[in-house]
Design a protein around this motif. Sequence first.
Motif, PDB file in Angstrom:
ATOM      1  N   UNK A 145     -23.875  -3.329   2.825  1.00  0.00           N
ATOM      2  CA  UNK A 145     -23.229  -2.925   1.766  1.00  0.00           C
ATOM      3  C   UNK A 145     -22.132  -4.007   1.489  1.00  0.00           C
ATOM      4  N   UNK A 146     -21.555  -4.194   0.479  1.00  0.00           N
ATOM      5  CA  UNK A 146     -20.586  -5.606   0.033  1.00  0.00           C
ATOM      6  C   UNK A 146     -19.180  -4.998   0.829  1.00  0.00           C
ATOM      7  N   UNK A 147     -18.516  -5.852   1.277  1.00  0.00           N
ATOM      8  CA  UNK A 147     -17.230  -5.514   1.836  1.00  0.00           C
ATOM      9  C   UNK A 147     -16.343  -5.087   0.659  1.00  0.00           C
ATOM     10  N   UNK A 148     -15.501  -4.033   0.665  1.00  0.00           N
ATOM     11  CA  UNK A 148     -14.612  -3.702  -0.344  1.00  0.00           C
ATOM     12  C   UNK A 148     -13.459  -4.338  -0.569  1.00  0.00           C
ATOM     13  N   UNK A 149     -13.034  -4.317  -2.024  1.00  0.00           N
ATOM     14  CA  UNK A 149     -11.990  -5.071  -2.564  1.00  0.00           C
ATOM     15  C   UNK A 149     -10.979  -4.118  -2.884  1.00  0.00           C
ATOM     16  N   UNK A 150      -9.781  -4.914  -2.962  1.00  0.00           N
ATOM     17  CA  UNK A 150      -8.551  -4.244  -3.618  1.00  0.00           C
ATOM     18  C   UNK A 150      -8.886  -3.924  -4.833  1.00  0.00           C
ATOM     19  N   UNK A 151      -8.962  -2.666  -5.468  1.00  0.00           N
ATOM     20  CA  UNK A 151      -9.031  -2.250  -6.922  1.00  0.00           C
ATOM     21  C   UNK A 151      -7.575  -1.926  -7.527  1.00  0.00           C
ATOM     22  N   UNK A 152      -6.961  -1.223  -6.933  1.00  0.00           N
ATOM     23  CA  UNK A 152      -5.638  -0.650  -7.542  1.00  0.00           C
ATOM     24  C   UNK A 152      -4.333  -1.297  -6.572  1.00  0.00           C
ATOM     25  N   UNK A 153      -3.277  -1.492  -7.121  1.00  0.00           N
ATOM     26  CA  UNK A 153      -2.155  -2.192  -6.570  1.00  0.00           C
ATOM     27  C   UNK A 153      -1.644  -1.450  -5.151  1.00  0.00           C
ATOM     28  N   UNK A 154      -1.995  -0.218  -5.070  1.00  0.00           N
ATOM     29  CA  UNK A 154      -1.397   0.632  -3.829  1.00  0.00           C
ATOM     30  C   UNK A 154      -2.703   0.463  -2.698  1.00  0.00           C
ATOM     31  N   UNK A 155      -3.650  -0.228  -2.954  1.00  0.00           N
ATOM     32  CA  UNK A 155      -4.884  -0.164  -1.861  1.00  0.00           C
ATOM     33  C   UNK A 155      -4.327  -0.978  -0.604  1.00  0.00           C
ATOM     34  N   UNK A 156      -5.155  -0.663   0.211  1.00  0.00           N
ATOM     35  CA  UNK A 156      -5.496  -1.262   1.377  1.00  0.00           C
ATOM     36  C   UNK A 156      -6.861  -1.569   1.902  1.00  0.00           C
ATOM     37  N   UNK A 157      -7.398  -2.643   2.456  1.00  0.00           N
ATOM     38  CA  UNK A 157      -8.638  -2.799   3.299  1.00  0.00           C
ATOM     39  C   UNK A 157      -8.232  -2.822   4.479  1.00  0.00           C
ATOM     40  N   UNK A 158      -8.849  -1.791   5.332  1.00  0.00           N
ATOM     41  CA  UNK A 158      -8.887  -1.711   6.723  1.00  0.00           C
ATOM     42  C   UNK A 158     -10.098  -1.898   7.540  1.00  0.00           C
ATOM     43  N   UNK A 159     -10.103  -2.942   8.306  1.00  0.00           N
ATOM     44  CA  UNK A 159     -11.156  -3.112   9.159  1.00  0.00           C
ATOM     45  C   UNK A 159     -11.129  -2.009  10.436  1.00  0.00           C
ATOM     46  N   UNK A 160     -12.251  -1.137  10.279  1.00  0.00           N
ATOM     47  CA  UNK A 160     -12.409   0.001  10.891  1.00  0.00           C
ATOM     48  C   UNK A 160     -12.802  -0.191  12.538  1.00  0.00           C
ATOM     49  N   UNK A 161     -11.966   0.166  13.321  1.00  0.00           N
ATOM     50  CA  UNK A 161     -12.250  -0.227  14.844  1.00  0.00           C
ATOM     51  C   UNK A 161     -12.799   0.943  15.615  1.00  0.00           C
ATOM     52  N   UNK A 162     -12.360   2.089  15.118  1.00  0.00           N
ATOM     53  CA  UNK A 162     -13.079   3.347  15.660  1.00  0.00           C
ATOM     54  C   UNK A 162     -13.231   4.383  14.545  1.00  0.00           C
ATOM     55  N   UNK A 163     -14.353   5.176  14.670  1.00  0.00           N
ATOM     56  CA  UNK A 163     -14.385   6.200  13.807  1.00  0.00           C
ATOM     57  C   UNK A 163     -15.263   7.275  14.433  1.00  0.00           C
ATOM     58  N   UNK A 164     -15.604   8.474  13.806  1.00  0.00           N
ATOM     59  CA  UNK A 164     -16.060   9.563  14.350  1.00  0.00           C
ATOM     60  C   UNK A 164     -17.052  10.347  13.290  1.00  0.00           C
ATOM     61  N   UNK A 165     -17.579  11.445  13.804  1.00  0.00           N
ATOM     62  CA  UNK A 165     -18.360  12.133  12.831  1.00  0.00           C
ATOM     63  C   UNK A 165     -17.679  13.633  12.977  1.00  0.00           C
TER      64      UNK A 165
END
Length: 347
Positions: free
Chosen positions: A17-37
């Motif tokens: 998928x494309x890397x997400x981009x800033x859409x709104x002024x309050x957004x952050x893009x976070x590089x995920x290091x750990x996630x879960x289900x």
Amino acid sequence: MKALVYHGPGKKTLDDRPKPEIRDPGDAIVRVTKTTICGTDLHILKGDVPTCTPGRILGHEGVGIVDAVGPAVTAFKPGDHVLISCISSCGKCTYCRRGMYSHCESGGWILGNEIDGTQAEYVRTPHADTSLYPIPAGADEEALVMLSDILPTGFECGVLNGKVAPGSTVAIVGAGPIGLAALLTAQFYSPAEIIMVDLDDNRLEVARMFGATSTVNSADGKAAETIKRRLTGGVGVDTAIEAVGIPATFELCQEIVAPGGTIANVGVHGAKVDLHLETLWAQNIAITTRLVDTVTTPMLLKTVQSKKIEPARLITHRFSFNQMLDAYDTFSRAAATRALKVVISMT
């Protein structure tokens, strides 16, 4: 980037998928290091959550490193290590001002539901200033993944809504991750009894290690009788926490709650349940529902940092991101694999 994508009931794949981009002024893009289900992800895959449509990147839990921020973000900068909340909140709307962040008019539970989520290398997080939390230096980031959702969910929807109090009697129906999170946090209030109910003896053994005073295997259909007659002297429990989300467990909660007690529903229900007002109408019973608001996340962060509770004990399996499909298989067959929470590392 790689991402776990939902393609309709029963269908998921690891896609580019494309890397997400800033859409709104309050957004952050976070590089995920750990996630879960989450169990909710399994509900989505069953088709129980119609707001999640095919093509969505799943996941609403995780920790990571800020990659980019919008011009309105003031609390975070690139390079900051952050906890990603399952709830996005603007902090300004009517619901947010009431502390009901789950009903935020431009947020709520949208990650991995209405917008792309955290089971990807990068995620866009709206309302970053009020939806991310800084991770203290030296913190166990793997453990903090449990604070994205299950720990505040068990605490807010189960313990707080259930009015757990010193000396009270509590039954938690469902010894999965959410039920165990409720068990860990219920002990803040020193109830006299915490009864754990499940079909899985392994999970009941874990519950005993986590502080349950009694456990009941409900496979024989006699759980209500055991709890009422043997464990509560014919009275029932002050708080019954439903942590599964199926009709049978909600029915059991109705059978075991004492007069004046509370049924706190936490489980995600994909089918209707029966409400037995013919027996409950005169019993002064309160029934509560809630989607986690994460208002307690800052307090829980401090509690975990001080070692008062150790959510890392919930982690049973670890996978790399390329093993995401294996992680789903393991988590979905928890009875056979003895999985509680699985952690997926992106690096």
